[in-house]
Write an enzyme that holds these catalytic residues in place. Structure first.
Site, PDB file in Angstrom:
ATOM      1  N   LYS A 107       0.787  -1.124   0.116  1.00  0.00           N
ATOM      2  CA  LYS A 107       0.078   0.156  -0.089  1.00  0.00           C
ATOM      3  C   LYS A 107       0.956   1.361   0.025  1.00  0.00           C
ATOM      4  O   LYS A 107       2.101   1.140   0.304  1.00  0.00           O
ATOM      5  CB  LYS A 107      -0.969  -0.111   1.283  1.00  0.00           C
ATOM      6  CG  LYS A 107      -2.108   0.955   0.908  1.00  0.00           C
ATOM      7  CD  LYS A 107      -3.035   0.227   0.145  1.00  0.00           C
ATOM      8  CE  LYS A 107      -4.539   0.597   0.478  1.00  0.00           C
ATOM      9  NZ  LYS A 107      -5.441  -0.509  -0.005  1.00  0.00           N
ATOM     10  N   THR A 191     -14.931  -3.065  -6.782  1.00  0.00           N
ATOM     11  CA  THR A 191     -15.001  -3.230  -5.357  1.00  0.00           C
ATOM     12  C   THR A 191     -16.609  -3.199  -4.907  1.00  0.00           C
ATOM     13  O   THR A 191     -16.853  -4.074  -3.990  1.00  0.00           O
ATOM     14  CB  THR A 191     -14.407  -1.864  -4.697  1.00  0.00           C
ATOM     15  OG1 THR A 191     -13.067  -1.843  -5.251  1.00  0.00           O
ATOM     16  CG2 THR A 191     -14.118  -2.102  -3.387  1.00  0.00           C
ATOM     17  N   ASN A 222     -16.363   5.912  -5.140  1.00  0.00           N
ATOM     18  CA  ASN A 222     -16.564   4.947  -6.167  1.00  0.00           C
ATOM     19  C   ASN A 222     -17.333   3.741  -5.717  1.00  0.00           C
ATOM     20  O   ASN A 222     -18.332   3.220  -6.280  1.00  0.00           O
ATOM     21  CB  ASN A 222     -15.179   4.551  -6.861  1.00  0.00           C
ATOM     22  CG  ASN A 222     -15.306   3.503  -7.691  1.00  0.00           C
ATOM     23  OD1 ASN A 222     -15.339   2.327  -7.297  1.00  0.00           O
ATOM     24  ND2 ASN A 222     -14.746   3.671  -8.789  1.00  0.00           N
TER      25      ASN A 222
HETATM   26  N1  GLU Z   1      -7.245  -0.231  -3.141  1.00  0.00           N
HETATM   27  C1  GLU Z   1      -7.914  -1.408  -3.229  1.00  0.00           C
HETATM   28  C2  GLU Z   1      -8.047  -2.257  -2.152  1.00  0.00           C
HETATM   29  O1  GLU Z   1      -7.893  -1.736  -0.720  1.00  0.00           O
HETATM   30  C3  GLU Z   1      -7.587  -2.065  -4.589  1.00  0.00           C
HETATM   31  C4  GLU Z   1      -6.115  -2.629  -4.468  1.00  0.00           C
HETATM   32  C5  GLU Z   1      -5.598  -3.141  -5.948  1.00  0.00           C
HETATM   33  O2  GLU Z   1      -6.608  -3.024  -6.815  1.00  0.00           O
HETATM   34  O3  GLU Z   1      -4.812  -3.414  -6.055  1.00  0.00           O
HETATM   35  O4  GLU Z   1      -8.407  -3.452  -2.020  1.00  0.00           O
END
Ligand code: GLU
Length: 450
Positions: A107, A191, A222
């Site tokens: 992250k 998501t 989103n």
């Molecule tokens: N930010 C999203 C998460 O927390 C997606 C991460 C990604 O697609 O690599 O799962």
């Protein structure tokens, strides 16, 4: 002695400890997972439109790569800091393992208020951040994606900048790109769609009639918008939604398509973010209470304005926190009135709140399961960048297959071990991590071969 609050990372590790006991994780593997593999801390220097320079702190953490290259989003938010990014990266490791996709966890983010920057400043910030991270990330090493306040446009700039640094086109270095720039169909809604599939699994087990199921959603970015749309189309009664400005409540149900169009109105086509809120009335400048204009069909019509803490405590069937961390804590957990909490945000519930919710009989479908649709379709995007474009139907049906498999495997642990859904989800993840780490060579492995 004053009680010192656990850091968000320490709190995240307490989930590891609980599940480690369930699956009998060796201390060697637990110790490996307690410390991130690599951390990068940079200064992102940006030339502003007025000619001055501003410096923003940026971070990227690769938590663990036992199961594959590390994967996870980049957020732009004024509260981004190292401890938070560590926790978010740890969650990504567990999420990818739970989904059984061949990635580890990472992250990153920049500590910035992106809405205070112009489009050009945002582009310069994004490109400068990639330059600082260029040797840390890579298509087979660490693959970023969108997260809070980042989006396909930003991912496109970042892919372009990385490709310029490498002197060759590298689409698979980043996911969540625009469709026109090697993105995947269905990634933008993924998501919310993943969370929707989890709710559909609950629906089929509980025999719900969607028209009788009341839903409250905190956060209307989103993911919040996508899940709201899908549930609305199925007839679910979405009685409350909110964003950073506040929320609206309507016992009869809110017309989601109208709120989405009001929320996403932009002052100019150049704007990356909308300055509108779910509370905005497009037809009057009513600022509080009930919208009363005649013949007005704005989303606030007939709805009551509420604040975010009130939304969380509403008497509903499903509460969906889809904003940021630490929304349900020991302070308000007792007042949560939902039967189900489906976590679309990462880390919206603290571990002490988990205990209170369990005592109250609230079922929590944890973030690493409920919001895993995004990274799952990121995996499909990464695959497509190496092979060929999929149709949206194929993306959605593969997403459903993976979500349902992870849901069922978690459910099996809930049943067989008599544990809560979060501990079960971590147990599935740790079982897979344990296998991969052992195959690479642990004490047990070497003892066996010796
Ligand atoms: N930010 C999203 C998460 O927390 C997606 C991460 C990604 O697609 O690599 O799962």
């Amino acid at each position: 002695m004053p009680h010192e609050e656990a850091s968000i990372y320490e709190d995240a590790l307490s989930r590891l400890d609980r599940a480690a006991e369930v699956v009998g994780l060796s201390s060697e593997i637990a110790d490996q997972l307690r410390e991130p593999l690599e951390a990068l801390s940079v200064s992102v220097r940006v030339r502003m439109d007025d000619g001055s320079q501003q410096v923003f702190p940026g971070y990227r953490i690769r938590h663990d790569d036992s199961r594959g290259p590390t994967k996870g989003g980049l957020r732009y938010h004024p509260e981004v800091e190292m401890e938070e990014v560590k926790a978010l990266a740890f969650w990504m490791t567990c999420k990818c393992a739970l989904m059984d996709i061949p990635f580890g966890g990472a992250k990153g983010g920049v500590c910035v208020d992106p809405q205070s920057l112009s489009r050009m400043e945002l582009e310069r910030l994004s490109r400068a951040f990639v330059q600082r991270m260029a040797s840390f990330i890579g298509p087979n090493r660490d693959i970023p994606a969108p997260d809070v306040y980042t989006n396909p446009t930003i991912m496109g700039w970042m892919m372009d900048e990385y490709s310029q640094v490498q002197n060759e086109l590298c689409p698979s270095v980043i996911t969540g790109k625009p469709l026109a720039l090697n993105g995947s169909p269905g990634r933008n809604e993924a998501t919310g769609r993943g969370a929707y599939y989890c709710i559909k699994e609950l629906e089929s087990r509980k025999g719900w009639n969607p028209h009788q199921v009341r839903v409250a959603i905190q956060g209307f970015g989103n993911a919040g918008q996508s899940v709201a749309s899908l549930l609305f189309d199925d007839g679910y009664r979405i009685v409350a939604i909110s964003d950073a400005t506040g929320g609206i409540f309507n016992h009869e149900g809110i017309s989601i398509p109208e709120v989405i169009s009001a929320k996403n109105r932009k002052d100019s086509a150049e704007d990356l973010y909308s300055s509108c809120s779910v509370c905005d009335c497009g037809h009057c400048d009513d600022t509080g209470g009930r919208c009363t204009c005649e013949d007005c069909d704005c989303p606030a019509c007939g709805s009551e304005r509420i604040d975010n803490p009130t939304l969380l405590e509403l008497d509903v069937d499903i509460l969906i926190p889809a904003a940021i961390e630490k929304q349900i804590t020991a302070e308000n957990a007792n007042r949560i009135n939902a039967d189900y909490v489906v976590e679309i945000a990462n880390g919206p519930t603290t571990s002490d709140a988990d205990e209170i919710l369990a005592e109250k009989g609230v079922t929590v479908i944890p973030d690493i399961l409920a919001n895993a649709g995004g990274v799952t379709v990121s995996y499909f995007e990464w695959l497509q960048n190496r092979t060929a474009r999929w149709t949206e139907e194929k993306v959605n049906s593969e997403l459903k297959r993976i979500m349902v498999a992870a849901f069922e495997e978690t459910e099996r642990f809930v049943r067989e071990e008599s544990i809560d859904w979060r501990t079960a989800a971590y147990s599935v993840a740790l079982t897979r991590l344990k296998e991969a780490i052992s195959c690479r060579g642990t004490k047990n492995f070497f003892n066996q071969v010796a």
